[in-house]
Scaffold this motif. Structure first.
Motif, PDB file in Angstrom:
ATOM      1  N   ALA A   1       0.829  -1.206   0.000  1.00 29.30           N
ATOM      2  CA  ALA A   1       0.000   0.000   0.000  1.00 29.30           C
ATOM      3  C   ALA A   1       0.863   1.256   0.000  1.00 29.30           C
ATOM      4  O   ALA A   1       0.573   2.232  -0.699  1.00 29.30           O
ATOM      5  N   GLU A   2       1.968   1.222   0.760  1.00 28.74           N
ATOM      6  CA  GLU A   2       2.866   2.372   0.802  1.00 28.74           C
ATOM      7  C   GLU A   2       3.470   2.639  -0.574  1.00 28.74           C
ATOM      8  O   GLU A   2       3.616   3.795  -0.994  1.00 28.74           O
ATOM      9  N   ALA A   3       3.830   1.570  -1.290  1.00 25.93           N
ATOM     10  CA  ALA A   3       4.395   1.733  -2.633  1.00 25.93           C
ATOM     11  C   ALA A   3       3.372   2.353  -3.584  1.00 25.93           C
ATOM     12  O   ALA A   3       3.722   3.183  -4.432  1.00 25.93           O
ATOM     13  N   VAL A   4       2.106   1.971  -3.446  1.00 24.58           N
ATOM     14  CA  VAL A   4       1.050   2.578  -4.272  1.00 24.58           C
ATOM     15  C   VAL A   4       0.891   4.049  -3.919  1.00 24.58           C
ATOM     16  O   VAL A   4       0.731   4.911  -4.792  1.00 24.58           O
ATOM     17  N   ILE A   5       0.969   4.353  -2.625  1.00 27.98           N
ATOM     18  CA  ILE A   5       0.857   5.740  -2.180  1.00 27.98           C
ATOM     19  C   ILE A   5       1.972   6.591  -2.775  1.00 27.98           C
ATOM     20  O   ILE A   5       1.756   7.708  -3.248  1.00 27.98           O
ATOM     21  N   GLU A   6       3.192   6.058  -2.784  1.00 29.27           N
ATOM     22  CA  GLU A   6       4.347   6.822  -3.260  1.00 29.27           C
ATOM     23  C   GLU A   6       4.347   6.991  -4.770  1.00 29.27           C
ATOM     24  O   GLU A   6       4.725   8.036  -5.286  1.00 29.27           O
ATOM     25  N   THR A   7       3.960   5.944  -5.490  1.00 28.19           N
ATOM     26  CA  THR A   7       4.042   5.991  -6.956  1.00 28.19           C
ATOM     27  C   THR A   7       2.732   6.401  -7.620  1.00 28.19           C
ATOM     28  O   THR A   7       2.729   6.775  -8.788  1.00 28.19           O
ATOM     29  N   LYS A   8       1.620   6.278  -6.834  1.00 27.03           N
ATOM     30  CA  LYS A   8       0.286   6.552  -7.384  1.00 27.03           C
ATOM     31  C   LYS A   8       0.031   5.741  -8.661  1.00 27.03           C
ATOM     32  O   LYS A   8      -0.548   6.217  -9.630  1.00 27.03           O
ATOM     33  N   SER A   9       0.507   4.510  -8.618  1.00 22.24           N
ATOM     34  CA  SER A   9       0.389   3.629  -9.779  1.00 22.24           C
ATOM     35  C   SER A   9       0.567   2.185  -9.326  1.00 22.24           C
ATOM     36  O   SER A   9       1.492   1.886  -8.561  1.00 22.24           O
ATOM     37  N   LEU A  10      -0.316   1.295  -9.782  1.00 28.22           N
ATOM     38  CA  LEU A  10      -0.155  -0.117  -9.462  1.00 28.22           C
ATOM     39  C   LEU A  10       1.084  -0.683 -10.153  1.00 28.22           C
ATOM     40  O   LEU A  10       1.831  -1.481  -9.580  1.00 28.22           O
ATOM     41  N   THR A  11       1.300  -0.253 -11.398  1.00 27.83           N
ATOM     42  CA  THR A  11       2.491  -0.705 -12.133  1.00 27.83           C
ATOM     43  C   THR A  11       3.755  -0.197 -11.469  1.00 27.83           C
ATOM     44  O   THR A  11       4.736  -0.926 -11.310  1.00 27.83           O
ATOM     45  N   GLY A  12       3.760   1.082 -11.084  1.00 21.26           N
ATOM     46  CA  GLY A  12       4.923   1.658 -10.419  1.00 21.26           C
ATOM     47  C   GLY A  12       5.212   0.989  -9.088  1.00 21.26           C
ATOM     48  O   GLY A  12       6.371   0.750  -8.737  1.00 21.26           O
ATOM     49  N   ALA A  13       4.159   0.658  -8.338  1.00 22.31           N
ATOM     50  CA  ALA A  13       4.340  -0.027  -7.059  1.00 22.31           C
ATOM     51  C   ALA A  13       4.927  -1.415  -7.263  1.00 22.31           C
ATOM     52  O   ALA A  13       5.815  -1.854  -6.522  1.00 22.31           O
ATOM     53  N   ALA A  14       4.436  -2.124  -8.287  1.00 24.53           N
ATOM     54  CA  ALA A  14       4.964  -3.458  -8.581  1.00 24.53           C
ATOM     55  C   ALA A  14       6.435  -3.398  -8.955  1.00 24.53           C
ATOM     56  O   ALA A  14       7.248  -4.221  -8.522  1.00 24.53           O
ATOM     57  N   LEU A  15       6.805  -2.400  -9.770  1.00 26.04           N
ATOM     58  CA  LEU A  15       8.200  -2.233 -10.176  1.00 26.04           C
ATOM     59  C   LEU A  15       9.075  -1.890  -8.986  1.00 26.04           C
ATOM     60  O   LEU A  15      10.185  -2.409  -8.834  1.00 26.04           O
TER      61      LEU A  15
END
Length: 302
Positions: A17-31
């Motif tokens: 969830a934190e990665a999604v918050i930071e990148t504002k993207s599901l793809t960006g969070a996965a990367l």
């Protein structure tokens, strides 16, 4: 009881969830986390079931993050990281500094420029993804590593230029339709690997990955052996320990990656962080002798 455990909140779910918050993207969070996008979606589903509401909402192609929930998630993860450092701060005498495997040769060659400060440092060398994990777990006081394309940069940030270097005979692979250019690249889940592949996609370069490495010295050995070309940092051309005789810049242009210094302010004062950061930044920005650019041009390669 099994359903309760399944829907409970784990730190893995909170980090996703934190990665999604930071990148504002599901793809960006996965990367950023090096996992699949479906895994990110799975974690968000668990979070939503556990708290009874969603973290994000989609407006067209944009993702809007609910600030109140994101603030609570950050507070919980910050508490977890602080708890992990309770015993760590008392038992370690030397500061532990992590250096990315693509920059480690710089500090090894120039460590004397740190003066007396080097006596109080313990260097840890690893790829960027591993350094990120070690820092988050409190195993390192500071790290100097590559940043993911969509990652929020720290205050201490610099550009990192890389050129596509290899032996000239590799141009033969470009002259025949259907044959991809043989490349050695960092892992696709690493920051530099992501940047390199995005550059190749934008330039519409047909290529074949013959090896994946996450350290600069292995990449240099493979390039100098004539097996493939690889994006190499500019500083290697001016390093006495590197032999690139016969190699040239095969593809025109260069990659522009970002590097950042993260440091724990409770253990590492700003002056010490700046000293190491400025040393590495200065080395990365040093202008090497110009590389001969092989021909034909990129347009012909495509």
């Amino acid at each position: 009881m099994s359903g309760h455990r399944q829907d409970g909140l784990s730190f893995a779910t909170l980090r996703a969830a934190e990665a999604v918050i930071e990148t504002k993207s599901l793809t960006g969070a996965a990367l950023k986390l090096g996992i699949s996008q479906p895994a990110i979606s799975m974690h968000l589903g668990r979070l939503e079931r556990a708290i009874g509401t969603s973290l994000i909402k989609k407006v067209g192609n944009k993702i809007i993050v609910k600030e109140e929930i994101s603030r609570l998630i950050r507070q919980v993860l910050d508490l977890e990281r602080r708890l992990k450092t309770v015993g760590y701060e008392r038992n370690i005498s030397k500061l532990k500094v992590g250096i990315c495997t693509y920059c480690a040769p710089l500090l090894v060659e120039r460590r004397n420029t740190l003066g007396k400060m080097r006596e109080g440092l313990t260097l840890r060398i690893a790829d960027s993804r591993r350094l990120e994990e070690m820092y988050e777990q409190g195993e390192l006081d500071a790290v100097f590593r590559a940043l993911y394309p969509s990652e929020i940069a720290p205050d201490l940030t610099t550009e990192f230029s890389m050129k596509w270097v290899g032996e000239k005979h590799l141009l033969d692979f470009m002259k025949h339709d259907g044959q991809g250019l043989p490349l050695v690249l960092p892992s696709p889940h690493s920051p530099l690997g992501a940047v390199a592949r995005e550059w190749l996609r934008r330039q519409e370069v047909v290529y074949d990955v013959v090896g994946e490495v996450d350290d600069i010295m292995t990449a240099i050995r493979l390039v100098s052996s004539g097996i493939a070309l690889s994006p190499l940092p500019a500083y290697v051309r001016d390093s006495p320990s590197v032999d690139l005789n016969g190699c040239a810049q095969i593809l025109p242009g260069q990659l522009e990656a970002r590097y950042g210094m993260f440091f724990d302010e409770r253990r590492f004062n700003l002056r010490a962080a700046l000293d190491i950061f400025e040393l590495l930044k200065g080395e990365l920005e040093r202008m090497p002798p110009p590389l001969e650019v092989a021909r034909p041009s990129l347009a012909a390669h495509q």
